[in-house]
Design a protein around this motif. Sequence first.
Motif, PDB file in Angstrom:
ATOM      1  N   GLU A   1       0.819  -1.215   0.000  1.00 10.03           N
ATOM      2  CA  GLU A   1       0.000   0.000   0.000  1.00 10.03           C
ATOM      3  C   GLU A   1       0.856   1.271   0.000  1.00 10.03           C
ATOM      4  O   GLU A   1       0.506   2.260  -0.644  1.00 10.03           O
ATOM      5  CB  GLU A   1      -0.946  -0.004   1.202  1.00 10.03           C
ATOM      6  N   VAL A   2       1.974   1.254   0.696  1.00 15.82           N
ATOM      7  CA  VAL A   2       2.863   2.419   0.730  1.00 15.82           C
ATOM      8  C   VAL A   2       3.401   2.704  -0.674  1.00 15.82           C
ATOM      9  O   VAL A   2       3.443   3.856  -1.118  1.00 15.82           O
ATOM     10  CB  VAL A   2       4.011   2.207   1.747  1.00 15.82           C
ATOM     11  N   GLN A   3       3.807   1.655  -1.388  1.00 15.27           N
ATOM     12  CA  GLN A   3       4.297   1.838  -2.758  1.00 15.27           C
ATOM     13  C   GLN A   3       3.196   2.336  -3.694  1.00 15.27           C
ATOM     14  O   GLN A   3       3.456   3.148  -4.583  1.00 15.27           O
ATOM     15  CB  GLN A   3       4.885   0.540  -3.309  1.00 15.27           C
ATOM     16  N   VAL A   4       1.980   1.847  -3.503  1.00 13.68           N
ATOM     17  CA  VAL A   4       0.853   2.302  -4.338  1.00 13.68           C
ATOM     18  C   VAL A   4       0.655   3.800  -4.148  1.00 13.68           C
ATOM     19  O   VAL A   4       0.593   4.566  -5.118  1.00 13.68           O
ATOM     20  CB  VAL A   4      -0.443   1.519  -4.018  1.00 13.68           C
ATOM     21  N   LYS A   5       0.564   4.235  -2.894  1.00 14.51           N
ATOM     22  CA  LYS A   5       0.382   5.663  -2.611  1.00 14.51           C
ATOM     23  C   LYS A   5       1.551   6.484  -3.160  1.00 14.51           C
ATOM     24  O   LYS A   5       1.365   7.557  -3.720  1.00 14.51           O
ATOM     25  CB  LYS A   5       0.209   5.891  -1.112  1.00 14.51           C
ATOM     26  N   SER A   6       2.754   5.976  -3.013  1.00 14.26           N
ATOM     27  CA  SER A   6       3.942   6.664  -3.502  1.00 14.26           C
ATOM     28  C   SER A   6       3.915   6.837  -5.020  1.00 14.26           C
ATOM     29  O   SER A   6       4.325   7.883  -5.544  1.00 14.26           O
ATOM     30  CB  SER A   6       5.200   5.902  -3.075  1.00 14.26           C
ATOM     31  N   ALA A   7       3.451   5.837  -5.749  1.00 15.17           N
ATOM     32  CA  ALA A   7       3.384   5.935  -7.213  1.00 15.17           C
ATOM     33  C   ALA A   7       2.461   7.086  -7.629  1.00 15.17           C
ATOM     34  O   ALA A   7       2.783   7.858  -8.543  1.00 15.17           O
ATOM     35  CB  ALA A   7       2.900   4.622  -7.820  1.00 15.17           C
ATOM     36  N   PHE A   8       1.331   7.223  -6.943  1.00 17.92           N
ATOM     37  CA  PHE A   8       0.417   8.330  -7.253  1.00 17.92           C
ATOM     38  C   PHE A   8       1.052   9.676  -6.911  1.00 17.92           C
ATOM     39  O   PHE A   8       0.923  10.637  -7.668  1.00 17.92           O
ATOM     40  CB  PHE A   8      -0.912   8.137  -6.518  1.00 17.92           C
ATOM     41  N   VAL A   9       1.741   9.751  -5.781  1.00 21.11           N
ATOM     42  CA  VAL A   9       2.409  11.000  -5.382  1.00 21.11           C
ATOM     43  C   VAL A   9       3.468  11.374  -6.418  1.00 21.11           C
ATOM     44  O   VAL A   9       3.567  12.540  -6.841  1.00 21.11           O
ATOM     45  CB  VAL A   9       3.028  10.865  -3.973  1.00 21.11           C
ATOM     46  N   GLN A  10       4.271  10.394  -6.841  1.00 22.97           N
ATOM     47  CA  GLN A  10       5.316  10.671  -7.824  1.00 22.97           C
ATOM     48  C   GLN A  10       4.730  11.100  -9.173  1.00 22.97           C
ATOM     49  O   GLN A  10       5.282  11.979  -9.845  1.00 22.97           O
ATOM     50  CB  GLN A  10       6.221   9.455  -7.993  1.00 22.97           C
ATOM     51  N   ALA A  11       3.607  10.502  -9.549  1.00 25.80           N
ATOM     52  CA  ALA A  11       2.937  10.911 -10.791  1.00 25.80           C
ATOM     53  C   ALA A  11       2.473  12.357 -10.685  1.00 25.80           C
ATOM     54  O   ALA A  11       2.668  13.156 -11.610  1.00 25.80           O
ATOM     55  CB  ALA A  11       1.751   9.990 -11.076  1.00 25.80           C
ATOM     56  N   LYS A  12       1.887  12.723  -9.544  1.00 31.31           N
ATOM     57  CA  LYS A  12       1.428  14.095  -9.341  1.00 31.31           C
ATOM     58  C   LYS A  12       2.605  15.062  -9.318  1.00 31.31           C
ATOM     59  O   LYS A  12       2.564  16.120  -9.948  1.00 31.31           O
ATOM     60  CB  LYS A  12       0.633  14.245  -8.061  1.00 31.31           C
ATOM     61  N   ASP A  13       3.663  14.702  -8.603  1.00 28.10           N
ATOM     62  CA  ASP A  13       4.839  15.567  -8.520  1.00 28.10           C
ATOM     63  C   ASP A  13       5.461  15.797  -9.895  1.00 28.10           C
ATOM     64  O   ASP A  13       5.996  16.876 -10.166  1.00 28.10           O
ATOM     65  CB  ASP A  13       5.886  14.972  -7.577  1.00 28.10           C
ATOM     66  N   THR A  14       5.390  14.806 -10.766  1.00 30.46           N
ATOM     67  CA  THR A  14       6.009  14.903 -12.086  1.00 30.46           C
ATOM     68  C   THR A  14       5.093  15.561 -13.117  1.00 30.46           C
ATOM     69  O   THR A  14       5.537  16.390 -13.902  1.00 30.46           O
ATOM     70  CB  THR A  14       6.428  13.499 -12.582  1.00 30.46           C
ATOM     71  N   PHE A  15       3.798  15.194 -13.106  1.00 34.36           N
ATOM     72  CA  PHE A  15       2.893  15.639 -14.173  1.00 34.36           C
ATOM     73  C   PHE A  15       1.706  16.478 -13.688  1.00 34.36           C
ATOM     74  O   PHE A  15       0.928  16.956 -14.495  1.00 34.36           O
ATOM     75  CB  PHE A  15       2.383  14.430 -14.961  1.00 34.36           C
ATOM     76  N   GLY A  16       1.538  16.592 -12.375  1.00 35.53           N
ATOM     77  CA  GLY A  16       0.486  17.448 -11.837  1.00 35.53           C
ATOM     78  C   GLY A  16      -0.870  16.796 -11.650  1.00 35.53           C
ATOM     79  O   GLY A  16      -1.741  17.364 -10.989  1.00 35.53           O
ATOM     80  N   ARG A  17      -1.055  15.611 -12.199  1.00 34.37           N
ATOM     81  CA  ARG A  17      -2.355  14.941 -12.104  1.00 34.37           C
ATOM     82  C   ARG A  17      -2.222  13.519 -12.654  1.00 34.37           C
ATOM     83  O   ARG A  17      -1.208  13.170 -13.252  1.00 34.37           O
ATOM     84  CB  ARG A  17      -3.414  15.693 -12.908  1.00 34.37           C
ATOM     85  N   VAL A  18      -3.279  12.731 -12.477  1.00 38.66           N
ATOM     86  CA  VAL A  18      -3.436  11.434 -13.135  1.00 38.66           C
ATOM     87  C   VAL A  18      -4.844  11.431 -13.714  1.00 38.66           C
ATOM     88  O   VAL A  18      -5.816  11.647 -12.987  1.00 38.66           O
ATOM     89  CB  VAL A  18      -3.246  10.255 -12.153  1.00 38.66           C
ATOM     90  N   ASP A  19      -4.950  11.213 -15.007  1.00 40.02           N
ATOM     91  CA  ASP A  19      -6.254  11.226 -15.670  1.00 40.02           C
ATOM     92  C   ASP A  19      -6.871   9.840 -15.799  1.00 40.02           C
ATOM     93  O   ASP A  19      -8.081   9.685 -15.714  1.00 40.02           O
ATOM     94  CB  ASP A  19      -6.128  11.837 -17.075  1.00 40.02           C
ATOM     95  N   VAL A  20      -6.031   8.842 -16.053  1.00 42.83           N
ATOM     96  CA  VAL A  20      -6.517   7.477 -16.269  1.00 42.83           C
ATOM     97  C   VAL A  20      -5.641   6.514 -15.476  1.00 42.83           C
ATOM     98  O   VAL A  20      -4.410   6.599 -15.545  1.00 42.83           O
ATOM     99  CB  VAL A  20      -6.467   7.079 -17.764  1.00 42.83           C
ATOM    100  N   VAL A  21      -6.283   5.611 -14.746  1.00 44.23           N
ATOM    101  CA  VAL A  21      -5.558   4.512 -14.098  1.00 44.23           C
ATOM    102  C   VAL A  21      -5.976   3.233 -14.807  1.00 44.23           C
ATOM    103  O   VAL A  21      -7.160   2.894 -14.856  1.00 44.23           O
ATOM    104  CB  VAL A  21      -5.867   4.427 -12.584  1.00 44.23           C
TER     105      VAL A  21
END
Length: 162
Positions: A67-87
């Motif tokens: 779960e920690v890695q899952v949350k981290s992947a979303f944080v890193q996506a936001k930090d890099t691209f500002g959002r996630v549109d599709v999972v």
Amino acid sequence: MVMVQSTPRVWLITGSSTGFGRAMVEEVLLNGEIAVATLRKPSVLDDLVARYPRTQLLVLPLDVTNEVQVKSAFVQAKDTFGRVDVVYNNAGQLLIQELEGVPMDRARALMDVNFWGAVTVSFEAVRFFREVNPKGAGGMLVQVSSMAATTAHPMVGFYNCT
């Protein structure tokens, strides 16, 4: 007539090493969109990393049972691209063996990835779409499954359950 997105979408794709996950990463990139490719062994995608700029492809280590890695992947996506549109929630395992011969620890590991991993990523995706993405942006969750979930097949008893 083909409709073109004015702003490339940001896709977070689990299980990107092979099969549908790898194919989806390649398709997203070919269409000029942005891929956050997640997988347990990021070096598997070194060929794509060499071909695409970091502004279009981010490869992250991810074990969906963590779960920690899952949350981290979303944080890193936001930090890099500002959002996630599709999972594109695709990570999974297949175990081919007679049901009664499967060791319980192996059966649990498969269920942890195929069921609980999918749940963990889905819950974080929905939370992220509601609470983190820019207001009104929302998001789309695509859950990849298998016909084995509706039509049982021999030798894959635990896979049939997921």
